[in-house]
Design an enzyme around this catalytic site. Sequence first.
Site, PDB file in Angstrom:
ATOM      1  N   ASP A 265       0.882  -1.117  -0.189  1.00 51.11           N
ATOM      2  CA  ASP A 265       0.120   0.169   0.049  1.00 51.11           C
ATOM      3  C   ASP A 265       0.922   1.331  -0.161  1.00 51.11           C
ATOM      4  O   ASP A 265       1.619   1.363   0.970  1.00 51.11           O
ATOM      5  CB  ASP A 265      -0.789  -0.126   1.241  1.00 51.11           C
ATOM      6  CG  ASP A 265      -1.897   1.325   1.138  1.00 51.11           C
ATOM      7  OD1 ASP A 265      -2.945   1.195   0.387  1.00 51.11           O
ATOM      8  OD2 ASP A 265      -1.494   2.131   1.912  1.00 51.11           O
ATOM      9  N   ASN A 273      -2.378  12.884  -3.124  1.00 49.12           N
ATOM     10  CA  ASN A 273      -3.557  13.246  -3.956  1.00 49.12           C
ATOM     11  C   ASN A 273      -4.259  14.616  -3.706  1.00 49.12           C
ATOM     12  O   ASN A 273      -4.569  15.475  -4.319  1.00 49.12           O
ATOM     13  CB  ASN A 273      -4.832  12.010  -4.006  1.00 49.12           C
ATOM     14  CG  ASN A 273      -4.667  11.161  -5.150  1.00 49.12           C
ATOM     15  OD1 ASN A 273      -4.109  11.594  -6.251  1.00 49.12           O
ATOM     16  ND2 ASN A 273      -5.370  10.256  -4.914  1.00 49.12           N
ATOM     17  N   ASP A 282      -2.422   9.666 -10.312  1.00 48.55           N
ATOM     18  CA  ASP A 282      -2.524   8.648 -11.311  1.00 48.55           C
ATOM     19  C   ASP A 282      -1.371   8.280 -11.938  1.00 48.55           C
ATOM     20  O   ASP A 282      -0.582   7.237 -12.115  1.00 48.55           O
ATOM     21  CB  ASP A 282      -3.505   8.828 -12.397  1.00 48.55           C
ATOM     22  CG  ASP A 282      -5.034   8.861 -11.888  1.00 48.55           C
ATOM     23  OD1 ASP A 282      -5.327   8.328 -10.832  1.00 48.55           O
ATOM     24  OD2 ASP A 282      -5.912   9.215 -12.707  1.00 48.55           O
ATOM     25  N   GLU A 309      -4.781   2.334  -4.020  1.00 47.95           N
ATOM     26  CA  GLU A 309      -3.316   2.316  -4.017  1.00 47.95           C
ATOM     27  C   GLU A 309      -2.595   1.197  -3.498  1.00 47.95           C
ATOM     28  O   GLU A 309      -1.404   0.898  -3.364  1.00 47.95           O
ATOM     29  CB  GLU A 309      -2.934   3.665  -3.382  1.00 47.95           C
ATOM     30  CG  GLU A 309      -3.210   3.503  -1.825  1.00 47.95           C
ATOM     31  CD  GLU A 309      -4.392   4.351  -1.398  1.00 47.95           C
ATOM     32  OE1 GLU A 309      -4.464   4.764  -0.392  1.00 47.95           O
ATOM     33  OE2 GLU A 309      -5.134   4.329  -2.387  1.00 47.95           O
TER      34      GLU A 309
END
Length: 408
Positions: A265, A273, A282, A309
């Site tokens: 992760d 983000n 992305d 993620e």
Amino acid sequence: MTSCAPGICSGDIDRQLASGSFRLAFPPALERAFERETADERTRMFVICGSLAIILYDITLITDYLVLSDRFTEMVVARLGIFTPALILMMVAASRFRHVHVRESLAASGGILAVSLPMTIQIFSQSSDRLIYQYGSLLVIMFSSIIQRLRFAYAALSLTVMITIQLVTTALAGIFTPETFVTNAVFFVIGGILLLLAAYFLERSERRSFLFNLRSRLLHDQLMQIARIDALTGLYNRRHLEESADALWHRAAAAPQVVTAILLDVDRFKAFNDAYGHTEGDACLRRISTIVAEAAQGRSGLAFRYGGEEMLVLLPGWDPHEARALAEDIRRALRAAAIPHPALGPERIVTASFGVAGVVAPDAPLSALIEAADTALYAAKRAGRDCIWPPSGAAVVDEAPRLAAAAV
């Protein structure tokens, strides 16, 4: 988008179909695929047609008795003693040596032999009815061209040889006047040309059908591949994880094995983000997925985007401690990529936490493996992130399902 198979792309097939070429040959990769696809069926048809040919050819002993009674013994030897065993040997050879040149050469030779034997014998007959006997050759020529469907090059060669034998033997037999011989020759030559055209269009149709079928299969494979791939990261998706696990656990029913998983992760990805937006987020995930995919593929593993993620590497048959070493390689490769994460402070980079777990399949299901890896992942988060859990040297394989099964 172009769908590719080994050495063949759907674009190549489209160009071949659009070219309108009259050549009965594909580029090398397509030609090899065409022969592979058709070899078994054509060999089977050669055996079927050969068996039918033997029956029909030997039945014509009836006409030999009625038309060439003075040479009937020779015809029995030719049909039953030479042609029949020879064609059986040819069928056996074609079944064992499945090469296009072997198969087509044998098939062409069978037709030539079928014409040459009776036409040679009829030269020495004194029967007044032998004039009509020659038309049996036409049946053999038609059988070779239309029923047996020789490849065009072999059909052209065999037709040329068979018609030549036909004309030479009838000339030697002296059953025609010069005028009727020419008429007969024109009849057979034109018939041969028409049969050759039929052989050409039959093979052309077969080749085009092969191209359409191959393109359909490649497009189907492309769609199936798209259905298995996560559009953002290029890793396999959850659907393909379930398919792969079903196949893996099915095989393990016969031979149990350890299956190990690495669940990772991205650390503090929400902060990334929030600070830079989803477009940069992305791009970050794509860079990380490339690192994970390259590491997995180099070790015969399967890499999946598990969600958000989170990414999963499935390693069938791997020793869990080796899997931990692979997780360490991925962790170091990610740090070496040095993807900036300024939201955490100057000089900070994107890192990931890793959980490693293993189970014995089929005793424990995939869900147990994922749960164990997830538990290990969150232990790595609690341990400070940018690390792997369990620590080096700790047990990774969950033996509980196997022990429970044994207790029952």
